[in-house]
Design a protein around this motif. Structure first.
Motif, short mmCIF file in Angstrom:
data_model
loop_
_atom_site.label_atom_id
_atom_site.label_comp_id
_atom_site.label_asym_id
_atom_site.label_seq_id
_atom_site.Cartn_x
_atom_site.Cartn_y
_atom_site.Cartn_z
N TYR A 95 -5.01 -2.63 4.42
CA TYR A 95 -3.70 -3.19 4.12
C TYR A 95 -3.84 -4.51 3.37
CZ TYR A 95 -1.95 0.26 7.45
OH TYR A 95 -1.63 1.43 8.09
N GLU A 96 -4.82 -5.30 3.74
CA GLU A 96 -5.05 -6.56 3.05
C GLU A 96 -5.47 -6.31 1.60
OE1 GLU A 96 -7.93 -8.60 5.36
OE2 GLU A 96 -6.64 -8.79 7.13
N ALA A 97 -6.35 -5.32 1.41
CA ALA A 97 -6.76 -4.98 0.05
C ALA A 97 -5.59 -4.42 -0.75
CB ALA A 97 -7.91 -3.98 0.09
N GLY A 98 -4.75 -3.63 -0.09
CA GLY A 98 -3.58 -3.08 -0.78
C GLY A 98 -2.61 -4.16 -1.21
N ALA A 99 -2.44 -5.19 -0.38
CA ALA A 99 -1.56 -6.30 -0.75
C ALA A 99 -2.09 -7.01 -1.99
CB ALA A 99 -1.43 -7.27 0.42
N ILE A 100 -3.41 -7.14 -2.09
CA ILE A 100 -4.00 -7.76 -3.27
C ILE A 100 -3.80 -6.89 -4.50
CG2 ILE A 100 -6.18 -8.52 -4.29
CD1 ILE A 100 -7.11 -9.23 -1.47
N ASP A 101 -3.84 -5.56 -4.31
CA ASP A 101 -3.70 -4.63 -5.44
C ASP A 101 -2.26 -4.39 -5.86
OD1 ASP A 101 -6.41 -4.34 -5.61
OD2 ASP A 101 -6.50 -2.57 -4.31
N GLY A 102 -1.30 -4.96 -5.13
CA GLY A 102 0.08 -4.86 -5.58
C GLY A 102 1.03 -4.13 -4.66
N ILE A 103 0.58 -3.68 -3.49
CA ILE A 103 1.48 -3.04 -2.54
C ILE A 103 2.39 -4.10 -1.94
CG2 ILE A 103 1.60 -1.83 -0.33
CD1 ILE A 103 -0.84 -0.29 -1.09
N ASN A 159 5.54 -3.48 0.14
CA ASN A 159 6.36 -3.25 1.33
C ASN A 159 5.69 -2.23 2.24
OD1 ASN A 159 7.16 -0.56 0.31
ND2 ASN A 159 8.36 -1.76 -1.17
N ARG A 160 6.28 -2.05 3.45
CA ARG A 160 5.70 -1.16 4.44
C ARG A 160 5.76 0.30 4.02
NH1 ARG A 160 4.79 -3.81 9.21
NH2 ARG A 160 3.39 -2.06 9.51
N PHE A 161 6.79 0.66 3.25
CA PHE A 161 6.87 2.04 2.79
C PHE A 161 5.71 2.38 1.86
CE2 PHE A 161 8.39 5.25 -0.26
CZ PHE A 161 8.71 6.27 0.62
N GLN A 162 5.39 1.50 0.94
CA GLN A 162 4.24 1.73 0.06
C GLN A 162 2.94 1.76 0.85
OE1 GLN A 162 4.66 -1.42 -2.86
NE2 GLN A 162 5.82 -0.10 -4.24
N GLU A 163 2.84 0.93 1.89
CA GLU A 163 1.64 0.98 2.74
C GLU A 163 1.50 2.34 3.40
OE1 GLU A 163 1.32 -3.72 4.15
OE2 GLU A 163 1.95 -2.16 5.55
#
Length: 325
Positions: free
Chosen positions: A216-224, A226-230
């Motif tokens: 999730y931390e890596a996804g936030a860096i890549d542009g995710i 909100n929780r739905f995209q997670e």
């Protein structure tokens, strides 16, 4: 070099110890034998309660068997009768089963995932309490379930649903819910959904909770954002095994859950309004004692469940470019 020197040198070379390979072979045999010992109880139980009954059902489906006389071979007559002559099966049982399986199986599966994902966003204590509340209906017996829902759908003014509808002015007189052929299947579906949060629901919670937080931390860096995209890009791809297990359990439970309509209205249900394949098998097997025909219907049910399980496996199993799973 002389022949004597060569012979002496050869004599001084020590041969390899053949006992090492022998000990390895013996150890491997021992490990294999121990493995067989450990798997033997499961293999015996599986064979007695699953494999042998399935094989016998397939054999009996080609016979005329009344549970008293010795079975007589009829070939594919039962299957031909099921497809061409059994109007109850083709007009009521099969459509009811498909609708029930789609709503309770597929719909219940997606509902389980949504509820599991929502619960995993809560803290531990409320998550555990709500999960137990949702899971508890799947542990209730059919009799307890029927007592509860018969009180709700009782056909007089003391029934909980009738009393509530009359109190708000929605109806003027009680509705006989369990004799209304248009309402029977929806009622069975509602009860099926109510009790569908079983072991598959718990496996989904486990899969979501075991997802690596670093993703999730890596996804936030890549542009995710909100929780739905997670959920779409991280959670679901990481929990495919749990999702497959939950899907198979949902399919099996949806197709084998015929006790609800039997306990509510009897077997067969009024005008076959809530008759499912399992009820049809019980009707022919244990009321009419046409065991051969009942075995034929059970084999068809097994094939339908296998088809749905194969579709679920294809949808939820990742495959490499070379076609290997």
């Amino acid at each position: 070099m002389s022949e004597q020197a060569t012979a002496a040198k050869t004599a001084n070379i020590k041969p390899k110890n053949p006992s090492a390979k022998a000990r390895k072979r013996h150890r491997d045999k021992t490990n294999n034998r121990n493995g067989y010992y450990f798997t033997a109880p499961y293999a015996i139980i599986f064979s007695i309660f699953i494999l042998i009954p399935v094989v016998l059902a397939v054999i009996l489906s080609f016979t005329n068997f009344n549970a008293i006389e010795f079975p007589s071979w009829v070939g594919f007559l039962n299957y031909i009768t099921l497809i061409t002559s059994d109007e109850v099966f083709m007009q009521h049982v099969l459509p009811n089963t498909v609708v029930y399986a789609l709503v309770v199986g597929v719909g219940g599966y997606f509902l389980s995932f949504i509820l599991a994902w929502a619960l995993c966003n809560l803290s531990k204590v409320p998550r555990t309490i709500i999960a137990l509340i949702l899971y508890s209906p799947s542990m209730t017996t059919g009799v307890a379930m029927t007592v509860l829902w018969k009180v709700i759908f009782s056909g007089d003014q003391t029934g909980l649903l009738n009393a509530w509808l009359m109190s708000i002015g929605a109806i003027n007189e009680p509705i006989i819910w369990l004799s209304n052929t248009k309402m029977l299947l929806p009622i069975v579906i509602i009860i099926g959904l109510w009790s569908s949060m079983g072991i598959g629901f718990l496996s989904l919670i486990a899969g979501i909770l075991n997802t690596d937080e670093q993703l999730y931390e890596a996804g936030a860096i890549d542009g995710i954002k909100n929780r739905f995209q997670e959920m779409i890009y991280i959670t679901i791809p990481q929990m495919k095994p749990q999702m497959l297990f939950a899907a198979v359990m949902a399919i099996v439970n949806a197709f084998q859950n015929g006790i609800i309509s039997t306990l509510l209205t009897g077997n067969p249900s009024p005008s076959y309004a809530a008759q499912l394949i399992v009820n049809h098998i019980e009707d022919y097997g244990f009321q009419r004692y046409e065991m051969g025909y009942a075995a034929c219907v059970s084999v068809v049910l097994l094939l339908i469940v296998q088809l749905f399980s194969k579709v679920s496996n294809d949808l939820l199993t990742d495959k490499d470019p070379y076609g290997a799973a």
